[in-house]
Scaffold this active site. Structure first.
Site, mmCIF file in Angstrom:
data_model
loop_
_atom_site.group_PDB
_atom_site.id
_atom_site.type_symbol
_atom_site.label_atom_id
_atom_site.label_comp_id
_atom_site.label_asym_id
_atom_site.label_seq_id
_atom_site.Cartn_x
_atom_site.Cartn_y
_atom_site.Cartn_z
ATOM 1 C CB THR A 106 51.579 -44.809 -84.783
ATOM 2 O OG1 THR A 106 50.844 -43.934 -85.648
ATOM 3 C CG2 THR A 106 50.866 -44.909 -83.434
ATOM 4 C CG HIS A 154 20.494 -26.095 -42.561
ATOM 5 N ND1 HIS A 154 20.438 -26.722 -43.788
ATOM 6 C CD2 HIS A 154 20.169 -27.048 -41.641
ATOM 7 C CE1 HIS A 154 20.073 -27.983 -43.617
ATOM 8 N NE2 HIS A 154 19.910 -28.212 -42.333
ATOM 9 C CB SER A 277 41.043 -1.905 -49.652
ATOM 10 O OG SER A 277 40.363 -0.830 -50.271
ATOM 11 C CE LYS A 283 37.469 -4.428 -47.367
ATOM 12 N NZ LYS A 283 36.239 -5.182 -47.110
ATOM 13 N NE ARG A 284 44.401 -8.572 -40.196
ATOM 14 C CZ ARG A 284 45.223 -8.847 -39.174
ATOM 15 N NH1 ARG A 284 45.756 -7.847 -38.471
ATOM 16 N NH2 ARG A 284 45.527 -10.088 -38.873
ATOM 17 C CG ASN A 285 39.703 -7.304 -48.369
ATOM 18 O OD1 ASN A 285 38.955 -7.028 -47.448
ATOM 19 N ND2 ASN A 285 39.889 -6.500 -49.401
#
Length: 448
Positions: A106, A154, A277, A283-285
């Site tokens: 089937t 936390h 960016s 920026k070193r995102n």
């Protein structure tokens, strides 16, 4: 022309890999169906259910490259059975062999078994890359067994740990996911050959022999009973992928958190030319980490839909596995991309031990409160020690003074302890507990 992110020439690298795209390509889908039909025919030919010469022809021509695959898609507009494939396959079969394809089967026998074969290919890639992720992290565990850093609970500085200890926790969690993947093989990679309602009524004499031989040819487990509407194995497969996505998400999120400017203890790989960016050149995102987090989030979101599709009607319900056809491949695509990117992050991650050392002293000694209390307790009593240390810590915290000076201002402490003893209590290198020993246990378990 691509119409989804997975197949996009623009966005495709963010959401899948070439390897996984090939596994779930139209050609691969058709080939797995043909492999299933060929295995069925081969088994039936050997057992005399159909003429062996016709079975040989079916196996010789069971090649997706011979099919008019677009025609299958056209037929699917009016049929979601395996009939569209059978029409395309029959068109290329000589010697009237097409009349003996799909004998006693089937549609769901073929599509379910085909999907399982595709999953097995995807599984091999996922398991391989998960093990490579663990291997790269084990290298960090080994090299940074004793590298001191802040432990955080936390999101606040808690007690000193080592980087090897932190990453050792990641390695052990990945290890459990590897175990889960390996354990599900016998439940997930089970073929289907059961006939219309699962009773093999179309093959009463040699049905079980055909079923067993067919699965032997395909390298799949033999089903105990038909699973046309029992979709728990598919749900388990995707649920395990969701667990893996949870682990990868947690690890990558932790790295992202520790890449914050104010912390900068870890950083995703960087190379000249990687732009963070369009307007801020400095920026070193953590853009790859963010990509992985999005992928893992989406993998986890798929699992509920597959669990939901377990609820199906009677002995057959197309609705359940129509969901699977779309969602299981998508989960594999996203997981493959997440693993490919994680492998690179874990292998080439930038580690800043000097920043870890500097951050140990940001609280001016407050982080050592437990150590101080445990030293004071034998001489002053446990509850008295806690009260003194609590009072001293809150004063040092609010007045932003060194904990050494705050402790010296406590008459009971000044009377009971020398300056050198107080300095010893405040040195984070003296209070890493059994972190290195736990690292050794992880290495002994996985470093093979």
């Amino acid at each position: 022309m691509a119409s989804s992110a997975i197949d996009s020439l623009i966005h495709g690298a963010l959401f899948s890999t070439d390897e996984m795209r090939e596994i779930f390509s139209d050609r691969s889908w058709a080939q797995k169906w043909l492999d299933t039909e060929a295995a069925l025919a081969k088994a039936q030919g050997e057992l005399g259910v159909i003429p062996k010469d016709k079975a040989d022809v079916i196996n010789e021509y069971a090649k997706a490259d011979l099919l008019d695959i677009p025609s299958i898609g056209e037929f699917y507009k009016s049929s979601i059975t395996i009939v569209p494939l059978l029409k395309a396959f029959k068109a290329v079969l000589p010697d009237n062999a097409g009349e003996f394809v799909h004998w006693g089967a089937t549609s769901q026998d073929i599509v379910d078994t085909g999907l399982v074969l595709l999953q097995r290919d995807a599984y091999d890639v996922i398991l391989r890359d998960l093990k490579l992720c663990q291997k790269h992290l084990l290298k960090i565990v080994r090299e940074h067994r004793d590298t001191i850093m802040c432990g955080r609970t936390h999101v606040i500085h808690a007690l000193p740990i080592t980087l090897g200890y932190k990453v050792g926790v990641w390695v052990d969690e990945l290890g459990r996911n590897i175990e889960r993947l390996e354990e599900i093989k016998s439940r997930v990679f089970v073929g289907e050959m059961a006939g219309a309602v699962g009773t093999l009524a179309s093959q009463p004499e040699k049905g079980l022999e055909v079923q067993a031989r067919m699965m032997e040819i395909l390298g799949l487990e033999v089903p105990t009973i038909a699973w046309h509407v029992a979709r728990d194995s598919q749900a388990e497969f995707v649920s395990v992928l969701a667990l893996i996505a949870g682990t990868l998400g947690r690890i990558n999120h932790e790295i992202l958190s520790l890449q914050r400017t104010e912390i900068l203890e870890l950083e995703e790989p960087f190379f000249m030319g990687k732009v963070g960016s369009s307007t801020m050149p400095h920026k070193r995102n953590p853009q790859v980490l963010e990509n992985v987090l999005a992928l893992c989030r989406n993998v986890r979101s798929i699992a509920p839909s597959i669990v939901e599709s377990m609820v199906s009607e009677n002995e057959r319900d197309w609705g359940c596995f129509l969901s699977e056809w779309e969602a299981i491949p998508r989960a594999c695509h996203l997981m493959a991309a997440a693993l490919e990117k994680s492998k690179d992050i874990f292998e080439h991650m930038i580690i800043y031990p000097k920043h870890m050392e500097k951050n140990l002293y940001l609280l001016r000694g407050l982080m050592m409160s437990e150590c101080i209390m445990m030293h004071l307790a034998p001489r002053l009593g446990r509850m008295t020690a806690h009260e003194i240390v609590y009072r001293t810590c809150m004063k040092a915290y609010e007045e932003e003074v060194q904990m050494f000076d705050a402790l010296k201002a406590e008459p009971e402490v000044a009377k009971a302890f020398t300056d050198d003893e107080i300095k010893y209590m405040l040195d984070p290198h003296n209070y890493i507990g059994l972190a290195p020993q736990f690292v050794d246990r992880v290495l002994a378990k996985y470093d093979k």
